[in-house]
Structure formats: structure tokens, C-alpha cells
Design an enzyme around this catalytic site. Structure first.
Site, PDB file in Angstrom:
ATOM      1  N   LYS A 181       1.136   4.783  -2.499  1.00 30.67           N
ATOM      2  CA  LYS A 181       0.909   6.167  -2.082  1.00 30.67           C
ATOM      3  C   LYS A 181       2.165   7.013  -2.324  1.00 30.67           C
ATOM      4  CE  LYS A 181      -3.429   5.705  -0.858  1.00 30.67           C
ATOM      5  NZ  LYS A 181      -4.524   6.386  -1.563  1.00 30.67           N
TER       6      LYS A 181
ATOM      7  N   TYR B 152       0.826  -1.214   0.000  1.00 31.85           N
ATOM      8  CA  TYR B 152       0.000   0.000   0.000  1.00 31.85           C
ATOM      9  C   TYR B 152       0.859   1.262   0.000  1.00 31.85           C
ATOM     10  CZ  TYR B 152      -3.057   3.586   2.116  1.00 31.85           C
ATOM     11  OH  TYR B 152      -3.755   4.739   2.395  1.00 31.85           O
TER      12      TYR B 152
HETATM   13  N1  LIG Z   1      -8.416   5.908   6.863  1.00 31.29           N
HETATM   14  C1  LIG Z   1      -7.118   6.202   6.881  1.00 31.29           C
HETATM   15  O1  LIG Z   1      -6.442   6.083   7.939  1.00 31.29           O
HETATM   16  C2  LIG Z   1      -6.420   6.697   5.640  1.00 31.29           C
HETATM   17  C3  LIG Z   1      -5.129   7.225   5.810  1.00 31.29           C
HETATM   18  C4  LIG Z   1      -4.462   7.698   4.696  1.00 31.29           C
HETATM   19  C5  LIG Z   1      -5.053   7.666   3.463  1.00 31.29           C
HETATM   20  N2  LIG Z   1      -6.308   7.142   3.313  1.00 31.29           N
HETATM   21  C6  LIG Z   1      -6.873   7.119   1.963  1.00 31.29           C
HETATM   22  O2  LIG Z   1      -8.119   7.753   1.975  1.00 31.29           O
HETATM   23  C7  LIG Z   1      -8.933   7.215   0.934  1.00 31.29           C
HETATM   24  C8  LIG Z   1     -10.276   6.833   1.522  1.00 31.29           C
HETATM   25  O3  LIG Z   1     -10.075   5.827   2.499  1.00 31.29           O
HETATM   26  P1  LIG Z   1     -11.084   5.592   3.742  1.00 31.29           P
HETATM   27  O4  LIG Z   1     -10.280   5.599   4.969  1.00 31.29           O
HETATM   28  O5  LIG Z   1     -12.239   6.486   3.624  1.00 31.29           O
HETATM   29  O6  LIG Z   1     -11.457   4.061   3.508  1.00 31.29           O
HETATM   30  P2  LIG Z   1     -12.739   3.413   2.770  1.00 31.29           P
HETATM   31  O7  LIG Z   1     -13.957   3.753   3.508  1.00 31.29           O
HETATM   32  O8  LIG Z   1     -12.406   1.984   2.548  1.00 31.29           O
HETATM   33  O9  LIG Z   1     -12.762   4.196   1.383  1.00 31.29           O
HETATM   34  C9  LIG Z   1     -12.166   3.740   0.201  1.00 31.29           C
HETATM   35  C10 LIG Z   1     -13.252   3.673  -0.836  1.00 31.29           C
HETATM   36  O10 LIG Z   1     -12.664   3.409  -2.123  1.00 31.29           O
HETATM   37  C11 LIG Z   1     -13.470   2.432  -2.729  1.00 31.29           C
HETATM   38  N3  LIG Z   1     -12.782   1.720  -3.799  1.00 31.29           N
HETATM   39  C12 LIG Z   1     -11.883   0.707  -3.702  1.00 31.29           C
HETATM   40  N4  LIG Z   1     -11.556   0.267  -4.918  1.00 31.29           N
HETATM   41  C13 LIG Z   1     -12.253   1.011  -5.807  1.00 31.29           C
HETATM   42  C14 LIG Z   1     -12.372   1.031  -7.198  1.00 31.29           C
HETATM   43  N5  LIG Z   1     -11.697   0.149  -7.975  1.00 31.29           N
HETATM   44  N6  LIG Z   1     -13.171   1.936  -7.788  1.00 31.29           N
HETATM   45  C15 LIG Z   1     -13.876   2.812  -7.038  1.00 31.29           C
HETATM   46  N7  LIG Z   1     -13.851   2.833  -5.705  1.00 31.29           N
HETATM   47  C16 LIG Z   1     -13.038   1.950  -5.098  1.00 31.29           C
HETATM   48  C17 LIG Z   1     -13.879   1.524  -1.602  1.00 31.29           C
HETATM   49  O11 LIG Z   1     -14.970   0.685  -1.980  1.00 31.29           O
HETATM   50  P3  LIG Z   1     -15.120  -0.757  -1.262  1.00 31.29           P
HETATM   51  O12 LIG Z   1     -15.646  -0.462   0.090  1.00 31.29           O
HETATM   52  O13 LIG Z   1     -16.064  -1.482  -2.162  1.00 31.29           O
HETATM   53  O14 LIG Z   1     -13.761  -1.382  -1.239  1.00 31.29           O
HETATM   54  C18 LIG Z   1     -14.241   2.530  -0.537  1.00 31.29           C
HETATM   55  O15 LIG Z   1     -15.555   3.000  -0.664  1.00 31.29           O
HETATM   56  C19 LIG Z   1      -8.162   6.015   0.350  1.00 31.29           C
HETATM   57  O16 LIG Z   1      -7.515   6.407  -0.842  1.00 31.29           O
HETATM   58  C20 LIG Z   1      -7.129   5.720   1.432  1.00 31.29           C
HETATM   59  O17 LIG Z   1      -5.950   5.146   0.891  1.00 31.29           O
HETATM   60  C21 LIG Z   1      -7.010   6.649   4.386  1.00 31.29           C
END
Ligand SMILES: NC(=O)c1ccc[n+]([C@@H]2O[C@H](COP(=O)([O-])OP(=O)(O)OC[C@H]3O[C@@H](n4cnc5c(N)ncnc54)[C@H](OP(=O)(O)O)[C@@H]3O)[C@@H](O)[C@H]2O)c1
Length: 263
Positions: free
Chosen positions: A149, A145
Site C-alpha cells: 500500500k 501488505y
Molecule cells: N477493510 C479494511 O479495513 C481496509 C482498510 C484499508 C484498505 N482496504 C482496501 O480496500 C480494498 C477492498 O477491501 P475490503 O475491505 O472490501 O475487503 P474484501 O471484501 O476482501 O475485498 C477485496 C476484494 O478483492 C478481491 N481480489 C483479491 N484478489 C483479486 C484479484 N487477483 N483480482 C480481482 N479481485 C481480487 C477479493 O476477492 P476474494 O474474496 O476472492 O479474495 C475481494 O472481493 C482492498 O484493496 C483493501 O486493501 C481495506
């Protein structure tokens, strides 16, 4: 001024909260989700909350889904969709690494290229890449991952200079969330235990690793998405966004310190 904003991965977490926050500020929000079931649920939630969200299914790895963007007058593209993957680089299956790059980097970039066509033609637009502090500091056992990033943060910085040189008014910025409790980190860290068996170099350490991950995220994770959503709103509305927006603030400071100390 209200904008037309397309956000990916809006079915949950940061993306969903950002979609509602942007719509509440009067923007036209195209909230896209990976699956049709997520789109139906999000549409129903928007209806219940009385918020005007336009919802569609857009799997960023699907070329036909991505092509929809050519018909939309997108002012701001928020590349939020992402997946996690974990395990030691010494042994994690290459197919898993390819899959996470396919979503987080290649799907994101392919969608961005399509959105950029309209933006460059109209001499206006902003693309935000939701990267991570894991794209600034290598994270052992989260490297499949973390590498994606790093790639995304680097891509955004380079693309920003290219767009500046082109001079068509297109803005590029990176959003770097710290650890936030959306369930994403738990799912990501769990993934490796599905395949780590007695052949794994780290099998004997698995129980200790699980306990450490639980403690670390319980300590680090912000309980709400508010701070990062505020940054997404700020970057979406800025005439000239900064290159990077980091939140929560304390985690941003930790990353800066770690980089100064050469960690
Ligand atoms: N939470 C953290 O601590 C954190 C920290 C740093 C960065 N981020 C980044 O923030 C962003 C959002 O993460 P989040 O924490 O809100 O987690 P999340 O709720 O899992 O959000 C990620 C979303 O992306 C969707 N997704 C995955 N593959 C996809 C695809 N091929 N096409 C379209 N949508 C897709 C997921 O759908 P599914 O549920 O169907 O998989 C989910 O709805 C991500 O890019 C993550 O890397 C999060």
C-alpha cells in the site's frame, strides 16, 4: 453527468458497496470480480435488488482477463481489488511477499496501464487507487501488505504528476480507507498463523498477538463502509479530484497526528 465506471474486486466489501452506490447514482457500472462464482452471485444480488450492474470476472493478475478493458469505454477505473498478508518481515516467506505485490501492485498497475490507453486517447478519465492508511504508516506484522500500500500510494502520487504534465485530462487519486469491518483484516491477520510454528521468532507471543489484534480491530474498525464509499463516489464524480481521500474521518486524523509526531 453519468460515467462508465469499472471497479475491481467488487465481489465483496468496499468494492461491492461502492458498485451499488455508484449504480444508484445512475452511472453505468462494470462490476468485476476475481472469480466467476463471485460474478454469478453479484449478478444475482443485483437482480434481487433491482440494480443495473454489469458484472464480469476479472482477475487482475490474469493478462487475458485484464485485456478485456481495452474494449470498454472506461471513464473511471477504481482499483479496489486487493489481498492481505501478514507476519514478521524477519521470517515471512518471500513467496508470500511476492504474491501480495503481484496482486496489490503489479496486477493493479498492469490493468491501469491498459485503461490509461483509452483515457489518454479520449483526453478524459479518472483512475482511483484504493490504498490504505497502512500505506501511510508502517504496520508491524502487517508489513507484507503495508509495503504494497506504500507502493500504491507512492505510485498514484507520481502518476498524478506525470498525467498532469502530459496534459490529456487524466485524473489520478488515492482512496485511503482506515480499518473497516469487511472481514479483510481478520483474514489478513490470521494468515500468518497458518505457518508460524515453533521455529518462528514470535511463536511464544502468538497467543498474546492474536488477542491484541482482536481487541485492536474491535476498537478501530468502522462497522459500515458508508464513509469510504462516499469518498469513492466523490472522487469518481469530481472533475479534478484531490490527491487523497481518507475515511473514516477519525482514523484520518490519527494518521496525520502520527505522521506529525514522526511515528
Ligand atoms: N477493510 C479494511 O479495513 C481496509 C482498510 C484499508 C484498505 N482496504 C482496501 O480496500 C480494498 C477492498 O477491501 P475490503 O475491505 O472490501 O475487503 P474484501 O471484501 O476482501 O475485498 C477485496 C476484494 O478483492 C478481491 N481480489 C483479491 N484478489 C483479486 C484479484 N487477483 N483480482 C480481482 N479481485 C481480487 C477479493 O476477492 P476474494 O474474496 O476472492 O479474495 C475481494 O472481493 C482492498 O484493496 C483493501 O486493501 C481495506
Amino acid at each position: 453527468m453519468t460515467k462508465t465506471i469499472l471497479i475491481t474486486g467488487a465481489g465483496s466489501g468496499i468494492g461491492r458497496d461502492a458498485a451499488f452506490a455508484l449504480a444508484a447514482r445512475g452511472h453505468r457500472v462494470l462490476a468485476s470480480t476475481q472469480t466467476q462464482a463471485q460474478a454469478d452471485a453479484l449478478r444475482a444480488e443485483a437482480g434481487t435488488r433491482g440494480v443495473a450492474l454489469e458484472v464480469c470476472k476479472l482477475d487482475i493478475t490474469d493478462a487475458a482477463d485484464r485485456a478485456q478493458v481495452l474494449g470498454w469505454p472506461v471513464d473511471v477505473l477504481i482499483n479496489n481489488a486487493g489481498m492481505g498478508e501478514s507476519g514478521s518481515l524477519a521470517e515471512v516467506d518471500m513467496a508470500r511477499i511476492r504474491q501480495v505485490f503481484e496482486v496489490n501492485v503489479f496486477g493493479t498497475l498492469a490493468l491501469t496501464q491498459l485503461a490509461l490507453r483509452g483515457m489518454i486517447e479520449r483526453h478524459t478519465g479518472t483512475v482511483l487507487f484504493v490504498s490504505s492508511i497502512a500505506g501511510r504508516l508502517p504496520m508491524p506484522f502487517l508489513m507484507p501488505y503495508s509495503m504494497t500500500k506504500f507502493a500504491l500510494s507512492a505510485a498514484a502520487a507520481g502518476l498524478r504528476e506525470e498525467m498532469d504534465q502530459l496534459g490529456k485530462g487524466v485524473q489520478i487519486a488515492v482512496i485511503e480507507p482506515g480499518a473497516i469491518h469487511t472481514g479483510f483484516n481478520q483474514q489478513m491477520t490470521e494468515r500468518k498463523y497458518a505457518w508460524m510454528d515453533e521455529k518462528s521468532y514470535f511463536y511464544g507471543q502468538a497467543e498474546a498477538m492474536k488477542a491484541k489484534e482482536k481487541r485492536t480491530f474491535a476498537f478501530l474498525e468502522a462497522r459500515s463502509t458508508d464513509s469510504i464509499v462516499a469518498k469513492i463516489v466523490q472522487a469518481s464524480e469530481a472533475a479534478r479530484p484531490r490527491l487523497r481521500y481518507v475515511a473514516p474521518w477519525a482514523q484520518g486524523v490519527m494518521v496525520r497526528l502520527a505522521r506529525i509526531l514522526g511515528v
